[in-house]
Motif scaffolding. Structure first.
Motif, short mmCIF file in Angstrom:
data_model
loop_
_atom_site.label_atom_id
_atom_site.label_comp_id
_atom_site.label_asym_id
_atom_site.label_seq_id
_atom_site.Cartn_x
_atom_site.Cartn_y
_atom_site.Cartn_z
N THR A 63 3.61 14.26 5.15
CA THR A 63 4.02 13.23 6.11
C THR A 63 2.77 12.66 6.77
N THR A 64 2.89 11.46 7.28
CA THR A 64 1.85 10.87 8.10
C THR A 64 2.46 9.80 8.97
N ALA A 65 1.71 9.35 9.95
CA ALA A 65 2.16 8.29 10.85
C ALA A 65 0.98 7.40 11.16
N TRP A 66 1.29 6.17 11.54
CA TRP A 66 0.28 5.22 11.98
C TRP A 66 0.71 4.65 13.31
N GLY A 67 -0.24 4.49 14.21
CA GLY A 67 0.01 3.90 15.53
C GLY A 67 0.24 4.95 16.59
N GLU A 68 -0.03 4.56 17.84
CA GLU A 68 0.15 5.45 18.99
C GLU A 68 0.86 4.68 20.09
N PRO A 69 2.15 4.89 20.33
CA PRO A 69 3.00 5.84 19.61
C PRO A 69 3.23 5.38 18.17
N SER A 70 3.86 6.23 17.37
CA SER A 70 4.03 5.95 15.95
C SER A 70 4.80 4.65 15.73
N LYS A 71 4.19 3.76 14.96
CA LYS A 71 4.83 2.49 14.57
C LYS A 71 5.36 2.59 13.14
N ILE A 72 4.73 3.48 12.35
CA ILE A 72 5.09 3.66 10.94
C ILE A 72 5.08 5.16 10.66
N ILE A 73 6.12 5.64 9.99
CA ILE A 73 6.19 7.05 9.59
C ILE A 73 6.45 7.09 8.09
N LEU A 74 5.69 7.90 7.37
CA LEU A 74 5.86 8.05 5.93
C LEU A 74 6.15 9.51 5.62
N ARG A 75 7.16 9.72 4.73
CA ARG A 75 7.49 11.07 4.25
C ARG A 75 7.59 11.01 2.73
N CYS A 76 6.91 11.91 2.07
CA CYS A 76 7.01 12.01 0.61
C CYS A 76 7.90 13.20 0.28
N GLY A 77 8.71 13.04 -0.79
CA GLY A 77 9.60 14.12 -1.22
C GLY A 77 11.02 13.97 -0.74
N VAL A 78 11.39 12.75 -0.30
CA VAL A 78 12.77 12.52 0.12
C VAL A 78 13.65 12.47 -1.13
N PRO A 79 14.98 12.66 -0.99
CA PRO A 79 15.85 12.63 -2.16
C PRO A 79 15.70 11.33 -2.96
N VAL A 80 15.69 11.47 -4.27
CA VAL A 80 15.54 10.33 -5.17
C VAL A 80 16.86 9.54 -5.19
N GLN A 81 16.73 8.24 -5.02
CA GLN A 81 17.89 7.34 -4.99
C GLN A 81 18.38 7.08 -6.40
N GLY A 82 19.68 7.25 -6.61
CA GLY A 82 20.28 6.90 -7.89
C GLY A 82 20.62 5.42 -7.91
N PRO A 83 21.30 4.96 -8.96
CA PRO A 83 21.68 3.54 -9.01
C PRO A 83 22.42 3.14 -7.73
N THR A 84 22.12 1.95 -7.25
CA THR A 84 22.68 1.51 -5.97
C THR A 84 22.88 0.00 -5.97
N THR A 85 23.73 -0.46 -5.09
CA THR A 85 23.91 -1.90 -4.88
C THR A 85 23.17 -2.35 -3.62
N GLU A 86 22.43 -1.44 -2.99
CA GLU A 86 21.67 -1.79 -1.80
C GLU A 86 20.52 -2.73 -2.17
N GLN A 87 20.00 -3.45 -1.16
CA GLN A 87 18.92 -4.40 -1.36
C GLN A 87 17.69 -3.70 -1.93
N CYS A 88 17.17 -4.25 -3.02
CA CYS A 88 15.97 -3.72 -3.65
C CYS A 88 14.94 -4.84 -3.72
N ALA A 89 13.73 -4.53 -3.32
CA ALA A 89 12.64 -5.50 -3.37
C ALA A 89 11.50 -4.91 -4.18
N THR A 90 10.89 -5.74 -5.00
CA THR A 90 9.72 -5.31 -5.76
C THR A 90 8.49 -5.93 -5.11
N VAL A 91 7.58 -5.08 -4.66
CA VAL A 91 6.35 -5.54 -3.99
C VAL A 91 5.17 -4.95 -4.75
#
Length: 158
Positions: A63-91
């Motif tokens: 995990t890590t965070a950016w900003g004080e207080p935290s403006k951005i939080i990143l976590r690696c190892g979250v459950p993998v998303q299966g097929p979905t109809t939720e909004q997907c963006a390619t960046v």
């Protein structure tokens, strides 16, 4: 001579302790698969500054965070998303599932295992900026799937 070295060492320790106290450690819950070795590869590749926010230390693995207080939080190892109809963006070649809550957005990688989650306030941080800046680190995890739209689907003839 010995006493001046001891005094200098003590002064350095006091200064180091004082500097580390300036930025408190962010409390972030680890993801279920945080011990995945691919998370370590991502974590060491993260930028020290993201969307004009400085990286801070957290109290949990992958995990890590950016900003004080935290403006951005990143976590690696979250459950993998299966097929979905939720909004997907390619960046920049990285697929992200985007979820909007009342005050935060969550962007979770799609088609990569382990999955990486980024939580941020879109009023304070531009999603396009931070997702572009994360491309180098996230691309260390090879994609196995990609987002598709209804235009990409081959529907049977009727």
């Amino acid at each position: 001579m010995f006493s001046s070295r001891v005094a200098l060492s003590a002064a350095v320790l006091v200064l180091a302790a004082g500097l580390s106290a300036c930025t408190p450690i962010a409390d972030v819950e680890p993801a279920p698969d945080a011990a995945n070795p691919d998370c370590a590869t991502v974590m060491v590749s993260l930028p020290s500054e993201l969307a004009d926010q400085q990286q801070r230390e957290t109290d949990s693995q992958a995990t890590t965070a950016w900003g004080e207080p935290s403006k951005i939080i990143l976590r690696c190892g979250v459950p993998v998303q299966g097929p979905t109809t939720e909004q997907c963006a390619t960046v920049n070649g990285i697929d992200w599932i985007l979820r909007e809550d009342e005050s935060t957005w969550t962007a979770t990688t799609y088609g990569r295992e382990p999955a990486v989650e980024v939580i941020f306030d879109p009023q304070e941080v531009s999603s396009s900026t931070l997702l572009v800046q994360l491309e180098n680190a996230i691309s260390r995890i090879e994609p196995t799937r990609e987002c598709v739209s209804t235009n990409d689907l081959q529907l049977p003839a009727q």
